[in-house]
Design a protein around this motif. Structure first.
Motif, PDB file in Angstrom:
ATOM      1  N   THR A   8       6.798  44.423-101.935  1.00 19.87           N
ATOM      2  CA  THR A   8       7.816  45.287-101.313  1.00 19.87           C
ATOM      3  C   THR A   8       8.504  44.626-100.114  1.00 19.87           C
ATOM      4  OG1 THR A   8       6.057  46.367-100.124  1.00 19.87           O
ATOM      5  CG2 THR A   8       6.974  47.561-102.014  1.00 19.87           C
ATOM      6  N   SER A   9       7.934  43.523 -99.624  1.00 17.26           N
ATOM      7  CA  SER A   9       8.626  42.833 -98.533  1.00 17.26           C
ATOM      8  C   SER A   9       9.931  42.209 -99.044  1.00 17.26           C
ATOM      9  CB  SER A   9       7.737  41.763 -97.914  1.00 17.26           C
ATOM     10  OG  SER A   9       7.459  40.789 -98.892  1.00 17.26           O
ATOM     11  N   ASN A  10      10.048  42.091-100.376  1.00 15.11           N
ATOM     12  CA  ASN A  10      11.297  41.581-100.951  1.00 15.11           C
ATOM     13  C   ASN A  10      12.144  42.705-101.517  1.00 15.11           C
ATOM     14  OD1 ASN A  10      10.877  38.954-100.297  1.00 15.11           O
ATOM     15  ND2 ASN A  10       9.830  38.459-102.212  1.00 15.11           N
ATOM     16  N   THR A  11      11.962  43.905-100.980  1.00  9.24           N
ATOM     17  CA  THR A  11      12.737  45.070-101.434  1.00  9.24           C
ATOM     18  C   THR A  11      13.417  45.707-100.229  1.00  9.24           C
ATOM     19  OG1 THR A  11      11.086  45.451-103.146  1.00  9.24           O
ATOM     20  CG2 THR A  11      12.577  47.273-102.668  1.00  9.24           C
ATOM     21  N   VAL A  12      14.700  45.968-100.360  1.00 11.87           N
ATOM     22  CA  VAL A  12      15.456  46.574 -99.254  1.00 11.87           C
ATOM     23  C   VAL A  12      16.271  47.745 -99.789  1.00 11.87           C
ATOM     24  CG1 VAL A  12      17.290  46.189 -97.561  1.00 11.87           C
ATOM     25  CG2 VAL A  12      15.651  44.375 -98.008  1.00 11.87           C
ATOM     26  N   THR A  13      16.300  48.842 -99.030  1.00 13.43           N
ATOM     27  CA  THR A  13      17.133  49.995 -99.392  1.00 13.43           C
ATOM     28  C   THR A  13      18.076  50.316 -98.229  1.00 13.43           C
ATOM     29  OG1 THR A  13      15.414  50.895-100.821  1.00 13.43           O
ATOM     30  CG2 THR A  13      17.091  52.441-100.068  1.00 13.43           C
ATOM     31  N   CYS A  14      19.339  50.513 -98.549  1.00 14.70           N
ATOM     32  CA  CYS A  14      20.337  50.846 -97.512  1.00 14.70           C
ATOM     33  C   CYS A  14      21.255  51.950 -98.028  1.00 14.70           C
ATOM     34  CB  CYS A  14      21.199  49.629 -97.179  1.00 14.70           C
ATOM     35  SG  CYS A  14      20.261  48.226 -96.566  1.00 14.70           S
ATOM     36  N   ALA A 141      22.837  41.513 -98.211  1.00 14.82           N
ATOM     37  CA  ALA A 141      22.821  40.699 -96.987  1.00 14.82           C
ATOM     38  C   ALA A 141      21.463  40.852 -96.279  1.00 14.82           C
ATOM     39  CB  ALA A 141      23.960  41.109 -96.071  1.00 14.82           C
ATOM     40  N   ARG A 142      20.952  42.077 -96.218  1.00  6.17           N
ATOM     41  CA  ARG A 142      19.634  42.312 -95.604  1.00  6.17           C
ATOM     42  C   ARG A 142      18.533  41.621 -96.402  1.00  6.17           C
ATOM     43  NH1 ARG A 142      18.843  45.133 -90.644  1.00  6.17           N
ATOM     44  NH2 ARG A 142      20.995  45.604 -90.092  1.00  6.17           N
ATOM     45  N   LEU A 143      18.635  41.732 -97.709  1.00  2.00           N
ATOM     46  CA  LEU A 143      17.606  41.161 -98.573  1.00  2.00           C
ATOM     47  C   LEU A 143      17.534  39.653 -98.417  1.00  2.00           C
ATOM     48  CD1 LEU A 143      15.624  41.897-100.972  1.00  2.00           C
ATOM     49  CD2 LEU A 143      17.502  41.300-102.497  1.00  2.00           C
ATOM     50  N   PHE A 144      18.692  38.995 -98.351  1.00  4.61           N
ATOM     51  CA  PHE A 144      18.733  37.533 -98.281  1.00  4.61           C
ATOM     52  C   PHE A 144      18.833  37.011 -96.844  1.00  4.61           C
ATOM     53  CE2 PHE A 144      20.251  38.169-102.729  1.00  4.61           C
ATOM     54  CZ  PHE A 144      19.267  37.433-103.366  1.00  4.61           C
TER      55      PHE A 144
END
Ligand code: DP6
Length: 402
Positions: A8-14, A141-144
């Motif tokens: 989940t550290s490689n998962t982002v929700t916005c 952008a947050r994810l990468f």
């Protein structure tokens, strides 16, 4: 962690907002980079009522890039999606090569899964592509680990999306350069600037818009001399006046410019050959209603604007909302037991005087408006911190609830 589980550290929700232009964008000078023929200015709507939520994840287990929109898998090879994805990955690679420790090199070689939903019906004909692409770009952008100016990337997904990268009042400067580097959005006033300003979205029809904005504006650029005149001689002055009206919180000036610009945009649609009709008989009735309401009071209390569809977006000040909503309800009587007519931000009840009804004097149009979404000015994209809100499950696939 089990082998087939997502880290989940490689998962982002916005989340990202919808915006509504008060000085309209219509026409491109470069189709691929999405460079407009004029600058535009918009108001960001509050995400409590209208927003897109997007989750993006990378994993070494993913075989290919994939995207799901509102519960349905879509083609990730769509050129505009590809422009945004490629651009974010390019910037991430650049940062990593420049030695930024925030960019994990393995996530760059991994494939991405993206899942996106709107909290409003797409069929309502609201500008979902603006919120959608803004949310996509912000989330990726947050994810990468990419920071800095992102509106130029969102612009390449959908022109109006660049304005959804900020809250409050936002201008998109058309720019002069051929590479589009100076065609970016900027906030002109934050969402806290004008707290009395209210927005009512009058959802006129659940039908999909007849001609999409992308192809509509192409035909307008090719055939309308009025559009050329508008872009060259009208919009530059209006951008300045609108900026000043917003800074001064001058509602009558803001309202008049908003209505005139919406009318001119629809006039350029009529001047397009073959002509494009976005306004319906309900839209025309709303226009008449607003002008008669304002003239009854001898001042501009309410303004309308319409995009590429029949829904009216109304601007007014807090103190006029209850009465104006009653006026709309009177002249567009909703279906009895047809569900909630007013959604979103609560609206107090108001009495309607016979004198006002008579002075407006229009023939009511039953069921002309399905419902009203009541909202205000809102903030730009945000990160959702709670992992329970991710739209992708631990297997990297959309959760059943999406
Ligand atoms: C009438 O941004 O949807 O809403 O750049 O081709 O994706 P593309 O078009 P889009 O056009 C929006 C047009 C408008 C006016 C506005 O939002 O400024």
């Amino acid at each position: 962690m089990p082998e087939d589980c997502l880290d989940t550290s490689n998962t982002v929700t916005c989340t990202a907002p919808v915006n509504i232009a008060v000085i309209k964008y219509w026409g491109k000078r470069n189709e691929e980079l999405i460079l407009p023929i004029n600058s535009s200015l918009s108001v960001t709507l509050h995400q409590d009522q209208l927003k897109t939520t997007t989750t993006a994840a990378t994993s070494r287990l993913f075989q290919e890039d994939r995207i799901w929109l509102n519960g349905k898998e879509e083609d990730i090879t769509h050129p505009r999606l590809q422009s945004c994805l490629k651009e974010i990955r390019r910037l991430a690679r650049k940062r990593r090569n420049d030695g930024d420790p925030g960019v994990e090199s393995n996530s760059l070689s991994h494939k991405v899964h993206i899942c996106s939903v709107n909290n409003f019906p797409t069929a309502a004909g609201l500008a979902s592509s603006a919120a959608g692409f803004a949310c996509l770009v912000y989330t990726l952008a947050r994810l990468f680990g990419v920071e800095g100016e992102l509106s130029g990337i969102a612009r390449q997904g959908s022109g109006s999306a660049c304005r959804s990268m900020y809250g409050g009042f936002v201008q998109w400067l058309m720019g002069q350069q051929d590479d589009g580097k100076d065609s970016v959005a900027q906030q002109v006033a934050p969402e806290t600037h004008w707290p009395e300003l209210r927005i009512l979205v009058l959802v006129a029809s659940a039908e999909r818009k007849p001609i999409g904005s992308t192809s509509g504006m192409q035909t307008s650029v090719l055939t309308s001399s009025l559009l050329k005149h508008r872009a060259e001689s009208v919009v530059p002055g209006r951008m300045m006046e609108m900026n000043e009206a917003v800074q001064r919180k001058d509602f009558p000036a803001f309202a008049e410019l908003t209505m005139k610009d919406s009318n001119q945009f629809h006039a350029t649609c009529l001047d397009t050959y073959p002509p494009i009709f976005y306004l319906s008989s309900v839209s025309h009735q709303v226009i008449n209603l607003v002008h008669r309401y304002n003239s009854h009071y001898g001042e501009t209390r309410v303004a309308y604007t319409f995009d590429a569809g029949p829904n009216a977006v109304i601007f007014t000040l807090q103190q006029h909302v209850p009465e104006f909503v009653q006026v709309v309800q009177h002249f567009f009587p909703p279906e009895i037991n047809g569900g909630q007519f007013i959604k979103g931000h609560p609206v107090n009840h108001a009495a309607l005087s016979e004198e006002l009804k008579q002075s407006i004097g229009l023939e009511p149009m039953p069921r002309g408006i399905s419902y009203i979404i009541s909202t205000k000015v809102g903030p730009g994209p945000c990160v959702v911190q709670d992992p329970a809100q991710h739209l992708l499950g631990s297997d990297g696939m959309p959760k059943k609830t999406v």
